[in-house]
Scaffold this active site. Structure first.
Site, PDB file in Angstrom:
ATOM      1  CE  LYS A   1      -2.106   2.609   3.421  1.00  0.00           C
ATOM      2  NZ  LYS A   1      -2.177   3.795   2.660  1.00  0.00           N
TER       3      LYS A   1
ATOM      4  N   GLY B   1       2.001   2.496  14.162  1.00  0.00           N
ATOM      5  CA  GLY B   1       2.817   1.360  14.536  1.00  0.00           C
ATOM      6  C   GLY B   1       2.087   0.436  15.202  1.00  0.00           C
TER       7      GLY B   1
ATOM      8  CB  SER C   1       3.198   8.016  12.842  1.00  0.00           C
ATOM      9  OG  SER C   1       1.857   7.302  12.783  1.00  0.00           O
ATOM     10  CB  THR C   2       5.377   6.001  17.255  1.00  0.00           C
ATOM     11  OG1 THR C   2       6.950   6.184  17.002  1.00  0.00           O
ATOM     12  CG2 THR C   2       5.621   5.151  18.469  1.00  0.00           C
TER      13      THR C   2
ATOM     14  CD  GLU D   1      12.150   4.366   9.427  1.00  0.00           C
ATOM     15  OE1 GLU D   1      12.004   5.200  10.081  1.00  0.00           O
ATOM     16  OE2 GLU D   1      12.038   4.597   8.093  1.00  0.00           O
TER      17      GLU D   1
ATOM     18  CD  GLU E   1       8.669  12.045  13.513  1.00  0.00           C
ATOM     19  OE1 GLU E   1       9.680  11.590  12.919  1.00  0.00           O
ATOM     20  OE2 GLU E   1       7.397  11.203  13.763  1.00  0.00           O
TER      21      GLU E   1
ATOM     22  CB  CYS F   1      11.650   9.188  10.123  1.00  0.00           C
ATOM     23  SG  CYS F   1      12.842   8.173   8.983  1.00  0.00           S
TER      24      CYS F   1
END
Length: 502
Positions: free
Chosen positions: A194, A251, A247-248, A269, A400, A303
């Site tokens: 995707k 994730g 993004s975390t 990542e 971030e 990132c």
């Protein structure tokens, strides 16, 4: 309804004038509409105006793509194709990327907003280099014989996992596309990937190159929204591994979906808030140049951006003056202008997020040394921004931002800066600037980061692993290490002479 396509006329400054290609879902080497003929509009971030539409994938479309990938894995790919042949095909795709580099770069700049000079000089060449690198690995990732005793032969096999799902971000579309495809294809897996719904065009252009090289179903390219298409990939019972860059927060969602479905292998990542440390013995002119590049490269949408700069007290004022001069020299403008370094942010959503962080910095008492406002009146441009007089608990120090905003703080000594640098939930990257290589390496060892640069920043190579500590991810991209993400290890025990125990 006919399958959507785009007809692009590029602005002045591009090396190509126009491009036309299909933007339907690429499944089984064919372009098809998504369920219900739903589409997504992709926008030129320089103007805020539409470029065209792409097909939107539903959960049912993910099922169709997975079935195509599974059939390809069982019939025309996987262990039915020897490593040297997989490698040859990857290298052929790399060649095609290079042949079409001007067009790929122009599409990337138009759709993403990055400067054409960087898209053409970095993103596309590095994407091709990554594919070629993993082409070289395709027949070299193998098991080993293990000594046990004279009566037994024991060895390991490295086998492909099968159908893998991949989800990539919008900041480096064609480069992340190659980072994901390379190791997965080299190790014999088939793919459902995707691409980001905000920047899908370079990948869809690349699908016509993929169709010239790989059998149907080996690579399937779709796009859609994360809560629908991404969720369907991460929870799919026939996908045995998912790789995500983003993004975390997302994730975590993907890990939960993998855990509650079929316990698929996950590599992530994720985000970063990377410290860049400037000691008093550093070459300050060079350090300021690298610090500016370390944050403002790709408009801060990186990132591993060096968004927290820590400067030793004795040289703080001099360094800040040098950094400010470097940042003032950054040309913000059209991605296709020859002297542009910083184009627009990729989307209105990202523009608004960045400006909200800038506003929080002002409200919490940080000093805006320069920038802090939108640039121009059209598109999603933001002035390069430097904050000083920051405190460790400020949002702009902890969160971030993913934009052209850097914070600069002082430190006293090694112990102080290591504590400040590691005071983050993230651990993706860091940098140390010092003429004392022993000190630089000693400090680097103590930093909680997956990558440490010494006297440089944002240096990435296909053969060097990249990934994070803490909440910046799981697993590694690039290098030999990335092959492990896509390999199942099987142990084989062969009895040579031992009698049966009963």
């Amino acid at each position: 309804m006919s399958v959507p396509s785009v007809n692009i006329t590029f602005p002045e400054g591009s090396k190509v004038k126009e491009a036309s290609f299909s933007t339907g879902l690429f499944i089984n080497n064919q372009y098809v509409n998504g369920e219900g003929n739903k589409t997504i509009e992709t926008v030129n971030p320089s103007t805020g105006k539409a470029i065209g539409i792409v097909s939107e994938a539903s959960a049912k479309d993910v099922d169709i793509a997975v079935d195509a990938a599974q059939k390809a894995y069982e019939t025309v790919w996987g262990e039915r194709v020897p490593g040297h042949e997989r490698g040859r095909l990857l290298m052929k795709l790399a060649d095609l990327f290079e042949e079409h580099a001007d067009t790929l770069a122009a599409i990337e700049s138009l759709d993403n907003g990055k400067a054409f000079s960087f898209a053409r000089g970095f993103d596309v060449p590095e994407a091709a280099a990554c594919l070629r690198y993993y082409g070289g690995w395709a027949d070299k990732d193998h098991g080993k014989v293990i000594e046990v005793n004279d009566s037994k032969l024991a060895f390991t096999r490295h086998e492909p996992i099968g159908v893998v799902g991949q989800i990539i971000p919008w900041n480096f579309p064609i480069l992340m596309f190659a980072w994901k495809l390379g190791p997965a294809l080299a190790t014999g897996n088939t793919i459902v990937i995707k691409v980001a719904e905000t920047t899908p065009l370079s990948a869809f252009y690349a699908t016509q190159l993929i169709a010239k090289v790989f059998p149907p179903g080996v690579v399937n390219v779709i796009t859609g929204y994360g809560n629908i298409t991404g969720a369907a990939i991460s929870s799919h019972m026939k996908i045995e591994k998912v790789a995500f860059t983003g993004s975390t927060l997302v994730g975590r969602t993907i890990m939960k979906a993998a855990a509650t479905s079929n316990l698929k292998t996950v590599t992530l990542e994720l985000g970063g808030k990377s410290p860049n440390i400037i000691f008093d013995d550093a070459d300050l002119e060079q350090a300021a140049g690298w610090a500016a590049f370390g944050l403002f490269f790709n408009h801060g949408q990186c990132c591993c951006a060096g968004s927290r700069v820590y400067v030793q007290e004795g040289v703080y004022d001099k360094f800040v003056t040098l950094l400010q001069a470097k940042v003032k020299s950054i040309k913000v403008g059209s991605p296709f202008a020859a002297d542009t370094f910083q184009g627009p942010q990729t989307s209105k959503l990202q523009f608004d997020r960045i400006m909200a962080h800038v506003q929080s910095g002002k409200e919490e008492g940080a000093k805006v040394l320069m920038g802090g406002e939108r640039h121009g009146t059209e598109g999603f441009f933001i002035q390069p921004t430097i904050f000083t007089d920051v405190k460790p608990d400020m949002r702009i120090v902890q969160e971030e931002i993913f934009g052209p905003v850097v914070v600069v703080a002082k430190f006293k000594d090694e112990a102080d800066v290591i504590a400040q640098a590691n005071n983050s939930q993230y651990g993706l990257a860091a940098a140390v600037f010092s003429r004392d290589i022993s000190r630089a390496l000693s400090v680097g060892k103590k930093l909680q980061a997956g990558t440490v640069w010494v006297n440089c920043y944002n240096q990435l190579h296909s053969q060097v692993p990249f990934g994070g500590f803490k909440q910046s991810g799981i697993g590694r991209e690039l290098g030999e290490y990335a092959l492990h993400n896509y390999t199942a290890v099987k142990a084989v025990h062969v009895n040579l002479s031992a009698p049966a125990p009963l």
